[in-house]
Design a protein around this motif. Sequence first.
Motif, PDB file in Angstrom:
ATOM      1  N   ASP A 285       0.129  -8.305   3.301  1.00 53.16           N
ATOM      2  CA  ASP A 285       0.551  -6.801   3.304  1.00 53.16           C
ATOM      3  C   ASP A 285       1.520  -6.950   4.673  1.00 53.16           C
ATOM      4  N   ARG A 286       2.287  -5.669   4.962  1.00 48.09           N
ATOM      5  CA  ARG A 286       3.313  -5.683   6.023  1.00 48.09           C
ATOM      6  C   ARG A 286       2.846  -4.270   6.753  1.00 48.09           C
ATOM      7  N   TYR A 287       2.607  -4.188   8.128  1.00 44.98           N
ATOM      8  CA  TYR A 287       2.365  -2.991   8.702  1.00 44.98           C
ATOM      9  C   TYR A 287       3.304  -2.859  10.064  1.00 44.98           C
ATOM     10  N   ILE A 297       3.617  -6.456  11.144  1.00 43.37           N
ATOM     11  CA  ILE A 297       2.295  -7.055  11.352  1.00 43.37           C
ATOM     12  C   ILE A 297       1.722  -7.236   9.935  1.00 43.37           C
ATOM     13  N   GLY A 298       1.154  -8.482   9.833  1.00 37.89           N
ATOM     14  CA  GLY A 298       0.505  -8.680   8.281  1.00 37.89           C
ATOM     15  C   GLY A 298      -0.798  -9.645   8.458  1.00 37.89           C
ATOM     16  N   ARG A 299      -1.472  -9.307   7.350  1.00 34.56           N
ATOM     17  CA  ARG A 299      -2.763 -10.308   7.265  1.00 34.56           C
ATOM     18  C   ARG A 299      -2.456 -11.555   6.496  1.00 34.56           C
ATOM     19  N   LEU A 489      -8.537  -4.700  11.548  1.00 32.84           N
ATOM     20  CA  LEU A 489      -6.984  -4.514  11.990  1.00 32.84           C
ATOM     21  C   LEU A 489      -6.600  -3.096  12.451  1.00 32.84           C
ATOM     22  N   SER A 490      -7.360  -2.266  12.025  1.00 35.42           N
ATOM     23  CA  SER A 490      -6.954  -0.866  12.376  1.00 35.42           C
ATOM     24  C   SER A 490      -7.401  -0.832  13.744  1.00 35.42           C
ATOM     25  N   VAL A 499       1.979   1.468   6.900  1.00 38.27           N
ATOM     26  CA  VAL A 499       2.514   0.576   6.080  1.00 38.27           C
ATOM     27  C   VAL A 499       4.086   0.476   6.288  1.00 38.27           C
ATOM     28  N   SER A 500       4.682  -0.791   6.251  1.00 41.41           N
ATOM     29  CA  SER A 500       6.025  -1.086   6.451  1.00 41.41           C
ATOM     30  C   SER A 500       7.046  -0.878   5.233  1.00 41.41           C
TER      31      SER A 500
END
Length: 500
Positions: A285-287, A297-299, A489-490, A499-500
């Motif tokens: 994912d991308r944030y 930022i991503g996991r 993460l939050s 969300v990016s």
Amino acid sequence: MDNKILEPLLQTLLGYGEAHQLFSRDERDYCYNQLLFFFEVEKLNSIDNQAVAFTTLSELLSMLYPFDKNHLPQELFESAVMNILMPRPHAINDRFWHLYRQNPEEATSYFYHLAIASHYINKDRLNLDKKWKYTSPFGLLDITINLAKPEKDPKAILQAHQNKEKKYPTCPLCKENVGYAGTCNQAPRQQHRIVRLTLGEQPYYLQYSPYLYYDEHAIVFHEEHRPMRIDRQAFTMMFDFVDQFPHYFIGFNADLPIVGGSILSHDHAQAGRYTFAMHRASTIDRYETKRYPSIKIGRLHWPISTLRLESTNRTELIALANQILTHWRNYSDPQVELLASTEKTRHNTITPILRKEKKIYILDLALRNNRTNDAHPDGIFHPHRPWHAIKKENIGLIEVMGLAILPGRLLSELSILKSWLLGDNVSTDFMHKFRDIYDYVNKNYLNITQDSVDKILDHAVGAVFFHVLEDVGIFKQHPLAQERFLRCLSALLEGDLHVS
């Protein structure tokens, strides 16, 4: 021994040293005279360019060893002989930085090949290691059985970390190892050389690892013998390093026992020129955040719970990494057995890894916890007991990135396991040690035959390493655990997550 045999051996060694640029032609007579003094002989033959055929440097040094009149252990003898051919430390530093001004890659290439040519990195011994690839759900993992370095028990690593006994040099990483002759209990370092760096306005040194787990395996260590510590200063040091050497990655072991490396008593990082499976992994994912708008930022799609931060802005990256570390040190989630501390003992830390692709910094932060409980006395997020016959040591930086460093004992033990799988009798002690692995192989692999057993064992060992990485992961690879990871993460981003 006949000294007439020694003369051509010395001439051959000198030819090797000159060819590998350990010394210049102007220094040949000096090196020759130092060798005569070391072997306690006078020149017996004036014929130049005598040569003895040899395949490897190890072979040549072994031919010289019988002439040692000091009766040194062979490793100490080889280090002493090669040191005679080596430049002094200041000359290497001067040469390194002269090349660096032209091209950083030329500087590291010079220094790396010097470490090999001087036999500090014994490539002949390392070539005996067994290496192969394992295809995991997260990409190709590197599996190695290492013959050069002895296996360490995690409890011994903890004891060494706590040991206050003074010795010289204090540890294998201290700068005082340069030129150290060694003892029966301490490895010789006579031909060992280091290069001074300034990182984060602190004095560091660069050297190459004699065990060379991967290409150009470098160690970057602080001038002071001080404990490992992951903090803002460590992040700053990492960014300074990749700015100076953009062709290398750099990473720190976690700074706690069980999840840390084998030397926690000396502040150091590892670097090099190698692409690990973790580097090739993608984010799931991308944030982005309002506070740090330049950072993606991503996991990471990786068995060990890892966050990936990407940006061209090093200032924002250092600030965000430090924020994540600070919050993570206090983050608990009992639903996944995660407690940040117990009885004033800190359990949470990270393993940070940084590389630079063109102008983009890529910082991976692997989340680590070293807590133990009754079910897992060696560590909840540590290799679990069914896998200890294959891997019991700490899972440090290199293995976090997907390269297994397995103990040399496995070469013989896997041969015994092979016989057992094919129906032969083995000792009771061996059965007890490898019962879990034997049962795992029999359960997961069919039609084990003489023709297939070697391939099956290689695959099984790779699969065990993959399961080890799963054990180390805090948020496991199933939906409920990954929901907890997203909640974590939050919290680490103080709710500033979009969300990016």
